[in-house]
Design a protein around this motif. Structure first.
Motif, PDB file in Angstrom:
ATOM      1  N   ILE A 170       0.949  -1.099  -0.007  1.00 46.59           N
ATOM      2  CA  ILE A 170      -0.018  -0.226   0.112  1.00 46.59           C
ATOM      3  C   ILE A 170       0.903   1.317   0.094  1.00 46.59           C
ATOM      4  N   GLU A 171       1.191   1.680  -1.134  1.00 40.89           N
ATOM      5  CA  GLU A 171       1.923   2.989  -1.433  1.00 40.89           C
ATOM      6  C   GLU A 171       1.451   3.957  -2.188  1.00 40.89           C
ATOM      7  N   LYS A 172       0.973   3.889  -3.271  1.00 43.58           N
ATOM      8  CA  LYS A 172       0.349   4.772  -3.979  1.00 43.58           C
ATOM      9  C   LYS A 172      -0.843   4.061  -4.698  1.00 43.58           C
ATOM     10  N   PRO A 173      -2.080   4.199  -4.270  1.00 44.71           N
ATOM     11  CA  PRO A 173      -2.562   4.964  -2.746  1.00 44.71           C
ATOM     12  C   PRO A 173      -1.895   4.522  -1.560  1.00 44.71           C
ATOM     13  N   ASN A 174      -1.832   5.415  -0.682  1.00 45.63           N
ATOM     14  CA  ASN A 174      -1.452   5.179   0.632  1.00 45.63           C
ATOM     15  C   ASN A 174      -2.556   4.565   1.537  1.00 45.63           C
ATOM     16  N   LEU A 175      -2.308   4.288   2.723  1.00 48.15           N
ATOM     17  CA  LEU A 175      -3.369   3.566   3.634  1.00 48.15           C
ATOM     18  C   LEU A 175      -4.525   4.555   3.725  1.00 48.15           C
ATOM     19  N   ALA A 176      -4.244   5.925   3.962  1.00 45.48           N
ATOM     20  CA  ALA A 176      -5.425   7.036   4.167  1.00 45.48           C
ATOM     21  C   ALA A 176      -6.410   6.885   2.798  1.00 45.48           C
ATOM     22  N   THR A 177      -5.768   6.995   1.779  1.00 49.30           N
ATOM     23  CA  THR A 177      -6.807   6.970   0.695  1.00 49.30           C
ATOM     24  C   THR A 177      -7.353   5.723   0.464  1.00 49.30           C
ATOM     25  N   LEU A 178      -6.643   4.660   0.506  1.00 50.06           N
ATOM     26  CA  LEU A 178      -7.384   3.237   0.529  1.00 50.06           C
ATOM     27  C   LEU A 178      -8.559   3.073   1.437  1.00 50.06           C
ATOM     28  N   VAL A 179      -8.444   3.677   2.762  1.00 48.05           N
ATOM     29  CA  VAL A 179      -9.496   3.409   3.599  1.00 48.05           C
ATOM     30  C   VAL A 179     -10.578   4.621   3.754  1.00 48.05           C
ATOM     31  N   GLN A 180     -10.225   5.509   2.834  1.00 48.15           N
ATOM     32  CA  GLN A 180     -11.189   6.993   2.980  1.00 48.15           C
ATOM     33  C   GLN A 180     -12.738   6.466   3.111  1.00 48.15           C
ATOM     34  N   ASN A 181     -13.352   5.361   2.489  1.00 42.07           N
ATOM     35  CA  ASN A 181     -14.636   5.213   2.533  1.00 42.07           C
ATOM     36  C   ASN A 181     -14.859   4.182   3.430  1.00 42.07           C
ATOM     37  N   PHE A 182     -14.307   3.751   4.419  1.00 38.04           N
ATOM     38  CA  PHE A 182     -14.412   2.415   5.070  1.00 38.04           C
ATOM     39  C   PHE A 182     -15.099   2.913   6.495  1.00 38.04           C
ATOM     40  N   GLY A 183     -15.862   3.788   6.376  1.00 37.69           N
ATOM     41  CA  GLY A 183     -16.580   4.225   7.832  1.00 37.69           C
ATOM     42  C   GLY A 183     -17.244   3.071   8.602  1.00 37.69           C
ATOM     43  N   LYS A 184     -17.708   1.872   7.737  1.00 44.17           N
ATOM     44  CA  LYS A 184     -18.565   0.819   8.521  1.00 44.17           C
ATOM     45  C   LYS A 184     -17.343  -0.229   8.805  1.00 44.17           C
ATOM     46  N   ALA A 205      -4.727   7.717  10.018  1.00 44.19           N
ATOM     47  CA  ALA A 205      -5.497   7.267   8.993  1.00 44.19           C
ATOM     48  C   ALA A 205      -6.583   6.476   9.675  1.00 44.19           C
ATOM     49  N   LEU A 206      -6.322   5.727  10.211  1.00 39.76           N
ATOM     50  CA  LEU A 206      -7.399   4.557  10.802  1.00 39.76           C
ATOM     51  C   LEU A 206      -8.223   5.056  11.653  1.00 39.76           C
ATOM     52  N   SER A 207      -7.677   5.926  12.669  1.00 41.81           N
ATOM     53  CA  SER A 207      -8.515   6.603  13.710  1.00 41.81           C
ATOM     54  C   SER A 207      -9.679   7.394  13.129  1.00 41.81           C
ATOM     55  N   SER A 208      -9.334   8.136  12.005  1.00 43.57           N
ATOM     56  CA  SER A 208     -10.261   9.079  11.311  1.00 43.57           C
ATOM     57  C   SER A 208     -11.066   8.421  10.502  1.00 43.57           C
ATOM     58  N   LEU A 209     -10.531   7.411   9.422  1.00 46.89           N
ATOM     59  CA  LEU A 209     -11.422   7.098   8.695  1.00 46.89           C
ATOM     60  C   LEU A 209     -12.135   5.656   8.734  1.00 46.89           C
ATOM     61  N   ALA A 210     -11.689   4.958   9.650  1.00 45.02           N
ATOM     62  CA  ALA A 210     -12.130   3.885  10.351  1.00 45.02           C
ATOM     63  C   ALA A 210     -12.532   3.731  11.556  1.00 45.02           C
TER      64      ALA A 210
END
Length: 373
Positions: A170-184, A205-210
């Motif tokens: 997970i580089e490009k996209p990075n982790l924040a981009t990958l999980v950006q829609n993973f609110g559930k 990334a994880l705390s804000s997006l998941a």
């Protein structure tokens, strides 16, 4: 001619039963287009019929909702596909798999899709709730299209390094981009995926997006420290497995605030400083592994005896010291206990109440007495 009231009731009841029967019959049959997609999928896949337990039994003449590994809805749509360990090889690109738009659960784990990139078409399956591609043989960059799966509750892209030479990153996209829609998202397994991110990046990334994560497993992901305080927002965490990452940092006090924690694994992480004693007071703990952190110091409080659900404790090859509390005799669920290669002193408490204790190692300490076992 008037029909008596009770006759009307009888007719209505019969009609209702007949309608229900019709609905049942229709819902028990998969739709033709769904069957055709599955047949197309089978025909396009390479698999060993001698090892297959599901695909080999798919028969065009049968109701596809009854096929091994297939789950159908009441409307006859394919909503689940479990092809775990089906010896599938080759590539999935442009497969009819990605036209099964009603899929909610997909398991392709433990197959042999060697030297194959994760197809971007997975992003088309936007109804997915559960996606398991662990040890499927994929390698390379995880595509950004995976971030389209906003309904995901469980995502497993992990790799067992002892079974596979594949490398995902997970580089490009990075982790924040990958999980950006993973609110559930509630369960995230990325073991041995190369993320190579500093503490502030992956924690934030994880705390804000998941924010609903319960399970976080990122073993051997090349994560670094220190741990960012934003991680403390994930108050629902029950399982934290971060072994094998070069954090080279202390374990922060806020780990004691994960009051639902059942499993904490931080082995081989280069941890240093003093381990927070309050973590030993999380009553839900069942497994705790801090092994092979030679610079990690600490002592065991008497409160550790309250962890009556604890079944596995591994503090081997650390730098813990002080006495082993007598209260540990209360840990009746213990199965595995390894506190070797530390600096514990004093007598060994009795573990006679731990009837299931099969692995015990207290060697290479400064203990003076042996209690009753």
């Amino acid at each position: 001619m008037k029909i008596p009231f009770f006759s009307w009731l009888f007719l209505i009841t019969i009609c209702s039963l007949f309608v229900n029967f019709c609905i049942f019959v229709v819902s028990d049959q998969c739709l033709h287009d769904q069957r055709d997609l599955l047949i197309g999928l089978k025909n396009s896949l390479k698999f060993d019929s001698a090892l297959s337990t599901k695909l080999v039994h798919w028969n065009e003449s049968l109701n596809c909702c009854l096929w091994e590994g297939v789950t159908g809805s009441e409307e006859g749509r394919v909503i689940g596909l479990n092809l775990f360990n089906e010896s599938i090889s080759g590539r999935l690109h442009n497969s009819s798999l990605f036209s099964l738009q009603y899929l909610e659960n997909l398991n392709l784990a433990y197959n042999k899709l060697s030297s194959s990139l994760v197809p971007s078409q997975f992003g088309n399956l936007t109804n997915l709730i559960y996606l398991n591609l662990s040890n499927a043989g994929f390698e390379g960059q995880i595509p950004i299209e995976i971030s389209n799966l906003s309904r995901l509750v469980t995502l497993d892209l992990s790799i067992d390094i002892y079974l596979s030479d594949s490398m995902l990153k997970i580089e490009k996209p990075n982790l924040a981009t990958l999980v950006q829609n993973f609110g559930k998202l509630e369960e995230l397994y990325l073991d041995a995926v190369n993320i190579s991110a500093p503490g502030n990046e992956w924690c934030q990334a994880l705390s804000s997006l998941a924010p609903n994560l319960r399970v976080l497993s990122m073993i051997n992901c090349y994560l670094s420290g220190p741990f960012d305080s934003s991680l403390s927002k994930l108050r629902s965490l029950s399982i934290i497995h971060l072994d094998g990452n070069p954090f080279n940092a202390p374990v922060p006090e806020f780990f004691a605030n994960f009051v639902n924690l059942t499993s904490l694994h931080l082995g081989f992480c280069g941890l240093n400083g003093t381990f927070p004693e309050n973590v030993f007071q999380i009553l839900t703990l069942q497994t705790l592994d801090l092994s092979n952190n030679e610079l990690l110091q600490g002592a065991l409080p008497d409160a550790i005896g309250n962890l009556t659900m604890l079944s596995r404790l591994d503090l081997s090859n650390c730098n813990f010291s002080g006495a082993i509390p007598n209260s540990m005799a209360n840990l009746v669920q213990l199965v595995y206990l390894d506190m070797s290669f530390n600096s514990f002193t004093g007598p060994i408490p009795s573990f006679s109440m731990a009837k299931n204790l099969t692995d015990l190692d207290l060697s290479h300490n400064k203990l003076t007495e042996i209690g009753a076992f």
